[in-house]
Design an enzyme around this catalytic site. Structure first.
Site, PDB file in Angstrom:
ATOM      1  N   GLU A  91      -0.244  -0.689   5.815  1.00 34.02           N
ATOM      2  CA  GLU A  91       0.826  -0.175   6.680  1.00 34.02           C
ATOM      3  C   GLU A  91       0.777   1.340   6.754  1.00 34.02           C
ATOM      4  O   GLU A  91       1.038   1.930   7.795  1.00 34.02           O
ATOM      5  CB  GLU A  91       2.196  -0.613   6.164  1.00 34.02           C
ATOM      6  CG  GLU A  91       3.339  -0.381   7.150  1.00 34.02           C
ATOM      7  CD  GLU A  91       3.975   1.008   7.067  1.00 34.02           C
ATOM      8  OE1 GLU A  91       4.716   1.381   7.986  1.00 34.02           O
ATOM      9  OE2 GLU A  91       3.719   1.731   6.077  1.00 34.02           O
ATOM     10  N   ASP A 103       0.833  -1.200   0.000  1.00 35.51           N
ATOM     11  CA  ASP A 103       0.000   0.000   0.000  1.00 35.51           C
ATOM     12  C   ASP A 103       0.865   1.246   0.000  1.00 35.51           C
ATOM     13  O   ASP A 103       1.989   1.259   0.519  1.00 35.51           O
ATOM     14  CB  ASP A 103      -0.973   0.009   1.178  1.00 35.51           C
ATOM     15  CG  ASP A 103      -0.282  -0.027   2.533  1.00 35.51           C
ATOM     16  OD1 ASP A 103       0.662  -0.828   2.687  1.00 35.51           O
ATOM     17  OD2 ASP A 103      -0.689   0.750   3.430  1.00 35.51           O
TER      18      ASP A 103
END
Length: 383
Positions: A137, A71
């Site tokens: 994250e 991400d």
């Protein structure tokens, strides 16, 4: 090989917490090369569903695991990017541009290339190589690495050492290895007084003088002098809000928010006790009430490299490979290493941090080669 993987990874618009196909791409690649893989999706609502992957090659010890995230943060205005598309691989002047090139798709690409080449060249190695990849994250980090670690350990997998691919280096590849992180705790303080007209202060109780006194003491307090591996702990005021647009009115309440980044000399509990002691003192003096809330995303942690052979081996590999002696650091913000450290020892090591999250995020191809070399040589050293 790593540039090919990075090109494909950048093409997935995996803005946190969405995988957008990136985790699935890695899963397919690992399966093609003999890894046993499993994808798990955690999270309750549609907007919080997080895609996680664990893939392992081999069943013997030690198990060396690469921990990473696909991400990325939002790319901002696409018009400001060189090719107007931050999710399209763009190579120019020896650099690769794209959102996530540094944080941290570049490191994923390098460890993929290093591990797959290592396995190809050393089919009879004794041990295991694994990947733990998440799509959460950069955001809440609630349903990502933390939950996946618990899941794989419930499935009887054991990780002996982890490499977290965060962009750790400052000026050149190899100059910094993260061996710990500071803790972080956010406070919200509300001082409750009594509203009134400014012409009649004796009929009111202004909460602002008390809040100002408290913040003055908090911002001037010296929490500690740092440690061998940590800088001194630090408090920063992040917001002050009265919610009062009427200039002739004494407000009923006043709110302030502040954050403490703290080292291993403190915990969330000890800091909250210290903060509340100061608040109580001034609230009693000014005869006001208060409400204090706090939340923490991480406690501090550190691993002494002098007590950990694999951390020393990793640093030795960097020195032999790149002819540079790494500094052991705990600087910066929080990362998923705060979850990994509960299961095994680790290092954080990746590309340069300078361009992370920026418009026209890029990494040099030469830096990718250096990172690949370190990862590959570390596997050679361990196995």
């Amino acid at each position: 090989m790593y540039t090919h993987y990075l090109k494909n990874l950048i093409s997935f618009e995996s803005v946190t917490p969405n995988s957008a196909g990136a985790v699935e791409y890695i899963d397919g690649l690992l399966k093609q090369h003999g890894f046993k893989t499993e994808i798990k999706i955690f999270g309750d609502s549609k907007n919080e569903r997080v895609t996680n992957l664990y893939g392992v090659f081999g069943s013997n010890e030690p198990n060396i695991c690469f921990v990473g995230h696909v991400d990325v943060v939002p790319a901002g205005n696409h018009e400001f990017w060189h090719n107007s598309n931050p999710f399209k691989f763009h190579e120019q002047d020896g650099k690769i541009y794209g959102r996530g090139a540094v944080d941290m798709k570049g490191a994923i690409a390098c460890f993929l290339a290093a591990s797959l080449n290592f396995i190809k060249n050393n089919m009879d190695f004794k041990g295991s190589i694994s990947f733990l990849i998440t799509s959460d994250e950069e955001g809440k980090s609630t349903h990502g690495t933390k939950e996946m670690l618990q899941y794989i350990y419930d499935q009887r997998y054991k990780i002996d050492f982890a490499v977290v691919g965060e962009p750790t280096c400052e000026k050149e590849i190899g100059d910094t290895i993260k061996i710990g992180r500071r803790g972080s705790v956010n406070f919200k303080l509300n001082i409750v007084g009594l509203a009134g007209h400014v012409a009649y202060p004796h009929k009111a109780n202004n909460p602002l003088p008390c809040l100002i006194k408290i913040l003055n003491e908090l911002t001037n307090i010296r929490l500690d002098e740092g440690t061998e591996f940590f800088q001194n702990s630090n408090l920063e005021v992040t917001n002050i809000d009265v919610g009062n647009d009427i200039l002739n009115t004494i407000p009923a309440s006043a709110e302030a928010c502040f954050n403490i980044r703290f080292n291993s000399l403190h915990s969330v509990e000890t800091l909250s006790q210290l903060i509340e002691q100061i608040i109580k003192q001034y609230c009693k003096e000014y005869k006001v009430d208060y409400k204090l809330e706090y939340s923490s995303s991480a406690e501090s942690f550190v691993q002494n490299p002098n007590d950990n052979d694999k951390i020393k081996e990793f640093a030795d590999v960097i020195e032999r490979t790149l002819k540079i002696k790494s500094e052991f650091s705990t600087s910066g913000g929080t990362s998923d290493a705060r979850f990994v450290k509960d299961y095994c020892s680790l290092v954080e090591f990746g590309l340069l941090s300078e361009m992370a999250h920026k418009i026209n995020e890029y990494t040099k191809i030469s830096d990718l080669q250096k990172l690949y070399d370190v990862y590959y040589n570390f596997l050679m050293e361990i196995f």
